[in-house]
Scaffold this motif. Structure first.
Motif, PDB file in Angstrom:
ATOM      1  N   LEU A   1       1.926 -10.436  -7.999  1.00 52.75           N
ATOM      2  CA  LEU A   1       1.275 -11.731  -8.054  1.00 52.75           C
ATOM      3  C   LEU A   1       2.398 -12.748  -8.127  1.00 52.75           C
ATOM      4  N   GLY A   2       2.615 -13.473  -7.026  1.00 52.32           N
ATOM      5  CA  GLY A   2       3.813 -14.293  -6.941  1.00 52.32           C
ATOM      6  C   GLY A   2       5.019 -13.374  -7.069  1.00 52.32           C
ATOM      7  N   ASP A   3       5.912 -13.667  -8.021  1.00 54.58           N
ATOM      8  CA  ASP A   3       7.106 -12.835  -8.193  1.00 54.58           C
ATOM      9  C   ASP A   3       6.890 -11.716  -9.202  1.00 54.58           C
ATOM     10  N   ARG A   4       5.711 -11.722  -9.809  1.00 50.87           N
ATOM     11  CA  ARG A   4       5.491 -10.779 -10.916  1.00 50.87           C
ATOM     12  C   ARG A   4       4.917  -9.455 -10.404  1.00 50.87           C
ATOM     13  N   LEU A   5       5.528  -8.344 -10.825  1.00 51.61           N
ATOM     14  CA  LEU A   5       4.990  -7.008 -10.520  1.00 51.61           C
ATOM     15  C   LEU A   5       3.897  -6.724 -11.542  1.00 51.61           C
ATOM     16  N   VAL A   6       2.687  -6.425 -11.046  1.00 49.99           N
ATOM     17  CA  VAL A   6       1.564  -6.185 -11.947  1.00 49.99           C
ATOM     18  C   VAL A   6       1.335  -4.684 -12.035  1.00 49.99           C
ATOM     19  N   ASP A   7       1.328  -4.174 -13.250  1.00 55.18           N
ATOM     20  CA  ASP A   7       1.171  -2.745 -13.454  1.00 55.18           C
ATOM     21  C   ASP A   7      -0.317  -2.381 -13.389  1.00 55.18           C
ATOM     22  N   LEU A   8      -0.710  -1.555 -12.404  1.00 54.13           N
ATOM     23  CA  LEU A   8      -2.122  -1.190 -12.247  1.00 54.13           C
ATOM     24  C   LEU A   8      -2.280   0.326 -12.248  1.00 54.13           C
TER      25      LEU A   8
ATOM     26  N   VAL B   1       0.830  -1.210   0.000  1.00 56.70           N
ATOM     27  CA  VAL B   1       0.000   0.000   0.000  1.00 56.70           C
ATOM     28  C   VAL B   1       0.865   1.261   0.000  1.00 56.70           C
ATOM     29  N   ALA B   2       1.992   1.210   0.696  1.00 58.54           N
ATOM     30  CA  ALA B   2       2.846   2.402   0.752  1.00 58.54           C
ATOM     31  C   ALA B   2       3.427   2.708  -0.623  1.00 58.54           C
ATOM     32  N   ARG B   3       3.821   1.665  -1.356  1.00 57.46           N
ATOM     33  CA  ARG B   3       4.428   1.892  -2.676  1.00 57.46           C
ATOM     34  C   ARG B   3       3.414   1.853  -3.804  1.00 57.46           C
ATOM     35  N   ARG B   4       2.168   1.504  -3.472  1.00 59.28           N
ATOM     36  CA  ARG B   4       1.121   1.380  -4.503  1.00 59.28           C
ATOM     37  C   ARG B   4       1.524   0.370  -5.573  1.00 59.28           C
ATOM     38  N   GLN B   5       2.026  -0.787  -5.131  1.00 60.04           N
ATOM     39  CA  GLN B   5       2.414  -1.820  -6.088  1.00 60.04           C
ATOM     40  C   GLN B   5       1.669  -3.106  -5.795  1.00 60.04           C
ATOM     41  N   ALA B   6       1.403  -3.861  -6.860  1.00 56.05           N
ATOM     42  CA  ALA B   6       0.780  -5.174  -6.702  1.00 56.05           C
ATOM     43  C   ALA B   6       1.738  -6.236  -7.231  1.00 56.05           C
TER      44      ALA B   6
END
Ligand code: CA
Length: 220
Positions: free
Chosen positions: A144-151, A137-142
């Motif tokens: 999924l497993g090891d994958r960074l999902v761009d939202l 939440v602090a970095r606003r990143q998601a």
């Protein structure tokens, strides 16, 4: 749990502070935006209750700065300035809720409790996890497993609402209110379109279930 009240009307500040204290919460009051932002950045609060018309300026400017520097800190706006453009602007700048004045103390406490419960769902590093999906939440990143999902910001917020209410059905109306700031049904399918995009980005492992004719659920 600690709450910061930013309010220049001493009568309202005292009344709200007493009510939170009676619930066992720690309370500080700041009487203008400068003191508010200073306190919010120097201390660890779980919730900020923010008035908009402050003696040294606009609470929305304070919200903008606060949200940039403490994106994980929930801010509930409590204001007599409650026209729709102001409310939408508040949500856009990162407020999690908006309660118009005059207000009911019970409603303020109920809404504050919703936000404080949510803080509780997040652990100390401000991450929310459901199955293999993790929101920072602090970095606003998601991830999924090891994958960074761009939202997008909207997709992130929608996912955040679902994931902080794991296994509960969240209605379209509530998502419209919390993510888009609408308190009416615009008769559009923005929620469904946003969920479709989210599922597309997350892939088949997305833990989002559709509850027909009602809304969506993040299933643990
Ligand atoms: Ca005021």
């Amino acid at each position: 749990m600690q709450i910061l009240i930013v309010e220049d009307e001493s009568r309202i500040a005292a009344f709200v502070a007493r009510a939170f204290q009676a619930e066992g919460l720690g309370v500080h009051v700041a009487t203008d935006a400068t003191e508010g932002i200073g306190r919010a950045l120097d201390n660890r609060y779980d919730l900020v209750v923010l008035d908009l018309m402050l003696p040294d300026g606009d609470g929305l400017s304070m919200l903008r700065e606060l949200h940039q520097r403490r994106p994980e800190l929930p801010v509930l706006i409590l204001s007599a300035r409650n026209d729709l453009p102001t409310r939408l602007h508040g949500f856009e700048l990162g407020a999690v809720d908006f309660l118009p004045k005059p207000f009911s103390l019970d409603e303020l406490l109920a809404r504050a409790r919703v936000q404080l419960r949510r803080v509780h769902v997040e652990d100390d590093d401000h991450r929310v996890r459901v199955r293999g999906l993790e929101l920072d939440v602090a970095r606003r990143q998601a991830h999924l497993g090891d994958r960074l999902v761009d939202l997008s910001d909207r997709e992130f917020r929608l996912l955040h609402v679902l994931m902080t209410h794991t296994d509960q059905v969240v209605s379209r109306e509530r998502l419209l209110a919390e993510v888009w700031g609408y308190d009416f049904d615009p008769h559009s399918n923005v929620v469904d379109v946003c969920v479709r995009r989210l599922r597309h980005r997350l892939g088949p492992d997305a833990p989002i279930e559709t509850v027909r004719n009602v809304g969506y659920r993040a299933a643990a």
